[in-house]
Design an enzyme around this catalytic site. Structure first.
Site, mmCIF file in Angstrom:
data_model
loop_
_atom_site.group_PDB
_atom_site.id
_atom_site.type_symbol
_atom_site.label_atom_id
_atom_site.label_comp_id
_atom_site.label_asym_id
_atom_site.label_seq_id
_atom_site.Cartn_x
_atom_site.Cartn_y
_atom_site.Cartn_z
ATOM 1 N N CYS A 1 0.835 -1.202 0.000
ATOM 2 C CA CYS A 1 0.000 0.000 0.000
ATOM 3 C C CYS A 1 0.866 1.248 0.000
ATOM 4 O O CYS A 1 1.960 1.272 0.538
ATOM 5 C CB CYS A 1 -0.948 0.049 1.187
ATOM 6 N N ARG B 1 6.168 -1.062 -3.977
ATOM 7 C CA ARG B 1 5.678 -1.588 -2.705
ATOM 8 C C ARG B 1 4.722 -2.774 -2.872
ATOM 9 O O ARG B 1 4.441 -3.490 -1.931
ATOM 10 C CB ARG B 1 4.974 -0.482 -1.908
ATOM 11 N N ASN C 1 -3.348 3.091 5.057
ATOM 12 C CA ASN C 1 -2.434 1.953 5.059
ATOM 13 C C ASN C 1 -2.573 1.245 6.399
ATOM 14 O O ASN C 1 -2.672 1.906 7.434
ATOM 15 C CB ASN C 1 -0.976 2.395 4.898
ATOM 16 N N GLY C 2 -2.523 -0.085 6.394
ATOM 17 C CA GLY C 2 -2.597 -0.824 7.645
ATOM 18 C C GLY C 2 -3.880 -1.626 7.742
ATOM 19 O O GLY C 2 -4.542 -1.921 6.733
ATOM 20 N N GLU D 1 17.649 -18.940 1.075
ATOM 21 C CA GLU D 1 17.467 -17.689 0.344
ATOM 22 C C GLU D 1 17.275 -17.940 -1.146
ATOM 23 O O GLU D 1 16.436 -17.312 -1.794
ATOM 24 C CB GLU D 1 18.671 -16.775 0.593
ATOM 25 N N LYS E 1 13.983 -16.912 -3.310
ATOM 26 C CA LYS E 1 14.029 -16.086 -4.521
ATOM 27 C C LYS E 1 13.296 -16.769 -5.675
ATOM 28 O O LYS E 1 12.540 -16.146 -6.417
ATOM 29 C CB LYS E 1 15.489 -15.804 -4.917
ATOM 30 N N GLU F 1 9.580 -16.657 -5.068
ATOM 31 C CA GLU F 1 9.011 -15.310 -5.122
ATOM 32 C C GLU F 1 8.723 -14.845 -6.536
ATOM 33 O O GLU F 1 7.676 -14.265 -6.805
ATOM 34 C CB GLU F 1 9.979 -14.306 -4.470
ATOM 35 N N HIS G 1 17.068 -37.462 5.559
ATOM 36 C CA HIS G 1 15.998 -37.409 6.558
ATOM 37 C C HIS G 1 14.678 -36.918 5.957
ATOM 38 O O HIS G 1 13.866 -36.310 6.657
ATOM 39 C CB HIS G 1 16.415 -36.521 7.734
ATOM 40 N N LYS H 1 6.855 -5.011 -1.186
ATOM 41 C CA LYS H 1 8.230 -4.722 -0.792
ATOM 42 C C LYS H 1 8.353 -4.467 0.695
ATOM 43 O O LYS H 1 9.201 -5.023 1.372
ATOM 44 C CB LYS H 1 8.743 -3.494 -1.566
#
Length: 612
Positions: free
Chosen positions: A2, A27, A98-99, A485, A489, A492, A508, A607
């Protein structure tokens, strides 16, 4: 997630609002809208999708006004539809938010009982109706907003306009960032100063609980009903300029900016092969007292913290724990005296991390427990930087791509500098070892530049991933968090299901997934675990798995049938995780491009995660 832009001026601010929204596209959002006050009318346009859709609609309707608010929405309550897009209206009032208003259902029912009709599924619309109701008793917009704020539970930043108050913009900050842009004969608001740089480089950063009334010529700020002053800070606009330049995507640009970003981060701390005398000098008293470290972070920043744990414990013998902020804040953790709490966040506004910090500080103070707090962050003016005892900036510049790249590697760089500083202060690291690591840090940008030269080789490998649906990343030691990571990526931005594992865990469970359709990415630096990692690779190949190996150039791991190798320049074991971040970033990027996804703004993600 937002974004808010607003302003009050002598001139039309329509184009300023639209440009501001475009600068906030990084964002993450699914709809956009604006509302303008013009000659006693409230003019509103909203569109689902990109800001360009809103821009086209505004151009066609040719609406203008000198008072207005605008918003990019990331859906939390209600689907991405035009009715759910902001601004939300109640009569002559328009609101952007926002929120999350956590108790909106209770408030909505009360308002419906009073006869208010809702046109959206959002939590935000209750705010507009609450203000409208409060104005029936008090013909003062600011006073009406002040009255309804105590009824709101949750985190929010609000921008409010009313046609009967054509020179007033009211704002509220509670748990969600909001800045005021200070102009001459005009003033603005935004959730990120980046949006306002075309019109001003002077900013006031609102604190928790602040309310403000903006006119063309004045800014009044109130905390707990009392008028207060907040400092005006100037921002170097050139530092915050964000453009793709010659690159197709921000993500690729930011991958290639990593050598310079790391160099900048190092320059604030190192003088030759020693630490600068002024580096974190004000933290030395706290560092000398600490007996352990607690790292709190989310997502990519959490992975950086996992690597830092190895460094704190192996380099300077300091116990270190790492925890996901969204888990930490809700499990009532024991607050231990003489602990350094390190919060890690690219934006410095990550909701869960910020809440965990505040709760820890509150509980420590209530029980008279001595702790120290430090933020590792990319935004000098962020809430976390302001609310911790100390801070260490990652001088990465703006990172626009949702999938973090240079913020991650500069966080790792900052962590190593922090470990060196704490070790030096506590006399837990020798001058010789500190000098050796410092020399390697200075060499790091050139090693990353050499690694980036393998971009075409990694592009060729990525073509073999395009039709895949699953992937494993394996690493040992400090490469395990890099495996996590790398998997993050790939998930995402390419939408391929991927998992990162400690290679020792292969037998395992994960080995059951390996077949000839499962690509397995291996991270293989020259370290004490290399021989064990080679055994893990044999286990994968014996089950028909196809290996994609990023291996040290001296590892003697070479390409063969169903084993594709990119040789990475040799680097110190301590700093290998920073270097091995680069190929997994490039792999994820190229796979995403080949699959045709939205690399910089992947679906469902944002973001800066400023809500739970």
């Amino acid at each position: 997630m937002c974004g808010i832009v607003g302003g009050v001026a002598e001139r039309s601010i329509t184009n300023i609002l639209i440009e501001g929204l475009k600068r906030l596209e990084y964002r993450g959002y699914d709809s956009a809208g604006l509302a303008l006050v013009s000659e006693g009318q409230l003019l509103r346009e909203r569109r689902v999708g990109k800001v360009i859709n809103l821009d086209t609609a505004v151009e066609q309707s040719d609406i203008h006004g000198s008072l207005g608010i605008a918003h990019t929405r990331w859906a939390t309550h209600g689907k991405p539809t035009e009715n759910n897009a902001h601004p939300h209206v109640s009569g002559k009032i328009a609101v952007v938010h926002n929120g999350i208003i956590e108790n909106y259902q209770v408030l909505k029912q009360k308002l419906q009982d009073l006869g208010y009709v809702f046109s959206s599924e959002t939590d935000t619309e209750v705010v507009a109706h609450l203000i409208a109701d409060a104005l029936k008793e008090n013909n003062n917009l600011f006073a009406a907003v002040e009255k309804i704020v105590p009824q709101l539970e949750g985190a929010y930043a609000l921008g409010i306009v009313h046609t009967d108050y054509p020179d007033e913009l009211i704002v509220v900050r509670e748990g969600s960032p909001l800045v005021i842009g200070v102009g001459i004969g005009e003033n603005f608001i935004s959730s990120d100063q980046l949006a306002l740089l075309p019109v001003t480089n002077r900013f006031i950063y609102l604190e928790e609980g602040d309310m403000a009334r903006l006119t063309r010529d004045s800014i009044e700020i109130f905390a707990h009903g009392q008028a207060i002053e907040r400092p005006v800070k100037e921002l170097d606009a050139t530092v915050s300029h964000a453009s793709k330049g010659e690159y197709k995507h921000f993500m690729l640009k930011e991958i290639y900016e990593q050598p310079e970003a790391i160099q900048q981060t190092l320059s604030q701390a190192l003088n030759g092969n020693t630490l600068r005398d002024d580096f974190l000098k004000d933290a030395e008293a706290d560092f000398s007292q600490i007996k352990q470290v607690q790292i709190i972070a989310c997502g990519t920043s959490y992975h950086a913290g996992m690597i830092a744990k190895y460094w704190f414990e192996q380099l300077i013998g300091l116990p270190c724990q790492v925890e996901i902020a969204s888990e930490y804040r809700y499990r009532s953790p024991v607050i231990v005296a003489d602990t350094l709490y390190v919060c890690v966040s690219q934006s410095g506004e990550t909701a869960d991390t910020l809440a965990a910090l505040r709760d820890t500080q509150k509980r420590a103070a209530a029980n008279n427990i001595n702790i120290a707090t430090l933020t590792i962050c990319n935004v000098a003016t962020s809430s976390m930087v302001r609310e911790t005892n100390h801070h260490l900036l990652t001088l990465a510049g703006p990172e626009i791509g949702v999938a973090s790249t240079k913020a991650f590697t500069t966080q790792l760089t900052a962590f190593m500098l922090l470990v060196l500083k704490v070790g030096q202060t506590k006399q837990q690291i020798s001058a010789a070892q500190l000098g050796e690591i410092a020399a390697t840090l200075w060499h790091l940008p050139s090693v990353i530049l050499k690694t980036l030269q393998f971009n075409n080789a990694i592009l060729n490998l990525s073509e073999l991933f395009v039709e895949k649906n699953h992937c494993l990343f394996l690493g040992r030691g400090t490469q395990f968090p890099i495996a996590l990571e790398g998997a993050l990526k790939l998930k995402e931005i390419s939408y391929i299901h991927a998992e990162g594992y400690a290679a020792g865990e292969l037998k395992h469970g994960p080995l059951a997934l390996v077949d000839n359709e499962m690509p397995v990415v291996i991270l293989a630096p020259m370290d004490d675990m290399l021989d064990k990692l080679k055994s893990n690779m044999e286990e994968v190949q014996a089950r028909g798995g196809e290996l994609f190996v990023f291996a040290d150039e001296n590892s003697e791991i070479n390409s063969k049938d169903r084993q594709h190798v990119v040789q990475i320049p040799t680097i110190s074991t301590w700093l290998a995780p920073i270097v091995y971040s680069i190929p997994v970033q490039l792999l994820s990027y190229h796979v995403a491009v080949l699959r045709g996804t939205d690399v910089d703004q992947p679906r469902n993600l944002a973001k800066s995660v400023t809500v739970e």
